[in-house]
Design an enzyme around this catalytic site. Structure first.
Site, mmCIF file in Angstrom:
data_model
loop_
_atom_site.group_PDB
_atom_site.id
_atom_site.type_symbol
_atom_site.label_atom_id
_atom_site.label_comp_id
_atom_site.label_asym_id
_atom_site.label_seq_id
_atom_site.Cartn_x
_atom_site.Cartn_y
_atom_site.Cartn_z
ATOM 1 N N LYS B 128 47.248 -95.105 -38.299
ATOM 2 C CA LYS B 128 48.117 -94.122 -38.909
ATOM 3 C C LYS B 128 49.549 -94.470 -38.658
ATOM 4 C CE LYS B 128 44.498 -90.737 -38.960
ATOM 5 N NZ LYS B 128 43.846 -89.651 -37.839
ATOM 6 N N GLN B 172 44.055 -85.824 -32.691
ATOM 7 C CA GLN B 172 42.893 -86.668 -33.015
ATOM 8 C C GLN B 172 41.601 -86.244 -32.248
ATOM 9 O OE1 GLN B 172 43.157 -89.644 -35.092
ATOM 10 N NE2 GLN B 172 41.025 -89.698 -34.759
ATOM 11 N N ASP B 195 46.672 -81.904 -41.978
ATOM 12 C CA ASP B 195 45.158 -82.299 -42.284
ATOM 13 C C ASP B 195 44.585 -81.194 -43.355
ATOM 14 O OD1 ASP B 195 44.128 -84.411 -41.077
ATOM 15 O OD2 ASP B 195 43.539 -83.409 -39.322
#
Lengths: 368, 368
Positions: B128, B172, B195
């Site tokens: 990422k 995460q 998200d």
């Protein structure tokens, strides 16, 4: 008075298009058997009507019990008696309210805010107040004139949010057109949103491993009817007709939570009949009189008809009668169980509102 | 390193069961063609595994391109090149980021919080970070030791919530087992929840007339592929296989928003093959290698395969290869378009994360 016969959906919004058209004293249009596509998206449309006192009676061909294309059900249909179930639930709530009062001295409270002078809204509020009284729930009513400001309404909501005697808050819709409905509804504390329409509640309803604070009243009533009649949901094919925020969509999410395989049929669905015919359970909430014909129904299917549509009836002293979204006479020949209109889902909505208010009070006081 | 080949789903959670099993160096079981019911509910299960370094390679019969029961498609299949589309999207984001920086001096920022020392999580975070660098998005990484407290994590989230340089926050997953994941995720500001997993976002996604702040990355990537390939959604029958919070459920809500008629197939569905065969569009996200066979597919259907499942392959130097949920060889004979695995949906997830971060920065600065 005609509108006395109708119950609104949850706090405010009518379930079906037909319930929410203005009453003009004559049929608005000669609709005949109205086209599916044109009407299915109207479900929420009362929200956009500023000030209409009552509802329109639709003119429609009677559901003729045509048996063409119907595979007849061999056993007789079970009529799901929502009126009796709702009565039973109200009795259970009465007992729980009384037990709570005796044990900890707390009485559940429901606050209702009514803005303006719509007659149908006034009737809905009166019905809710009466239902609260009957089970021992305290009700608090605020009536504000049509010309009130958004800030005035927000102030009352804020006061109710802070009031420990109030466990549920309803804002009767529609609001006057100069108010931002979304702002006002968002101001209701999530802990007191007994309508269950807050997006946070809907999100939790959609997610596995999360639980909503409240389940919207009408869809909750539909599922409760299935439960109380011992109708299994897990593994069943379910079709929900209509995708409104207040009935169709949350009903689909509830069925999915109970492990049904769910399809949602809506105004853009091509061949809705074919998909509906695969369903073991049909929940229809579109406001389209007699739209679902016998040929749409799989033999032995269970039908929950949320529609409450007034249609012309010259033989009735009132000049109209109420029918559902489903052609009842035809459906009875095919289905294994069906909710009638009236007397099916209708009475369940207020019962579930009382249930949500009680749940909220129990949660607030850590009782039971 | 094997796990380099895998991309995780959105911030954190793997899309599919097979990706998330521990790597033992030998097949865990001789699964053969694994039973549908047993596996379909595993989608979210990485969340409950505390500390497993990599993934398991499944042993499975190859998809044999059996043509029994398959009605062959007459035209050749179009392969939906997710890698190329993701590259194009990253180029577009690069241009927009540069334009924003030049115009108002703002660089979008993404903060990633990694707790513990899982190798796969470290790889995902590294990927990422690299993707951010490539398009000019600033990334901020916090690495905390396994034994950190929930309060320490919450403190970093709170700081990032208040930091104007940060427009997106990812935690995460999975978190160490002594932490309450829901508490931690709920602490991320809704304005920075790139998200899109916050229940408020999911609720808005489900509701008509409401818009989510962010759409979850993997389902957003699936729909973006359909759009970029000019595949119409409105009025189509769509079947989503799998109902996880991170892919299946939001994918179904997105398809519904675009006026598809959606059915969700899951572990309790009886005869999933029959329902799937009615679909014009299939999105599969279950983590079950080669589960969807050619006979499940309607000729001409479009297939979006979200599964990324490592299966045994003695002919590969690594001893395994990646396959999707769909038997690719069989599907190619029936479908009109299909995403390959790898190179289909996988590369879209990070592209959509970058897109959400850019959207957030634009919204925060009222730009564009």
């Amino acid at each position: 008075m005609a509108s006395m016969m109708l119950s609104d959906c949850a706090s405010s919004t009518a379930t079906t298009a037909a319930r929410i058209l203005p009453f003009t004293g004559r049929p608005r249009t000669q609709l005949g058997l109205i086209k599916f596509h044109k009407f299915l998206d109207r479900v929420n449309f009362r929200l956009s009507i500023p000030k209409l006192p009552n509802f329109t009676v639709q003119s429609i061909q009677a559901c003729t019990a045509d048996t063409t294309g119907i595979t007849s059900n061999e056993t007789s249909v079970k009529v799901i008696d929502g009126k009796a179930v709702a009565k039973k639930i109200r009795e259970e709530i009465t007992a729980e309210v009384s037990q709570m009062r005796d044990a900890i001295g707390v009485v559940p409270g429901l606050a209702v805010i009514l803005v303006g002078d719509r007659k149908d809204s006034a009737t809905y509020v009166r019905n809710k107040k009466k239902a609260c009284e009957d089970v021992g729930i305290a009700s608090y009513e605020v009536r504000l004139p049509e010309e009130s400001t958004e800030q005035e309404v927000l102030k009352f909501i804020s006061d109710f949010n802070d009031d420990p005697l109030v466990h549920g808050i309803l804002v009767q819709l529609p609001l006057p057109s100069h108010m931002n409905e979304q702002n006002i509804l968002n101001a209701v504390s999530i802990e007191k949103d007994v309508d269950g329409f807050h997006p946070l509640n809907i999100g939790r309803l959609a997610m596995r491993g999360r639980d909503p604070m409240f389940v919207p009243c009408t869809p909750k009533g539909c599922i409760e009817l299935l439960h109380r009649y011992g109708i299994g949901i897990k593994g069943k094919r379910a079709v929900v007709i209509g995708r409104s925020n207040i009935v169709g969509m949350p009903a689909a999410l509830l069925l999915q939570r109970e492990d049904a395989t769910v399809s949602i049929v809506h105004s853009r669905t091509i061949n809705p009949e074919e998909i509906t015919r695969q369903a073991d359970i049909i929940i229809s909430a579109v406001g389209q009189p007699n739209m679902v014909r016998g040929s749409w129904i799989k033999p032995g299917a269970v039908i929950i008809d949320v529609g409450i549509n007034p249609v012309e009836d010259a033989t009735s002293p009132r000049g109209y009668r109420l029918v559902g979204d489903v052609c009842y006479e035809e459906a009875c020949k095919v289905a294994s169980a069906i909710t009638p209109v009236p007397g099916g889902v209708g009475p369940m909505t207020i019962a579930m509102l009382l249930s949500n208010t009680l749940t909220s009070a129990k949660r607030a006081h850590n009782f039971g």
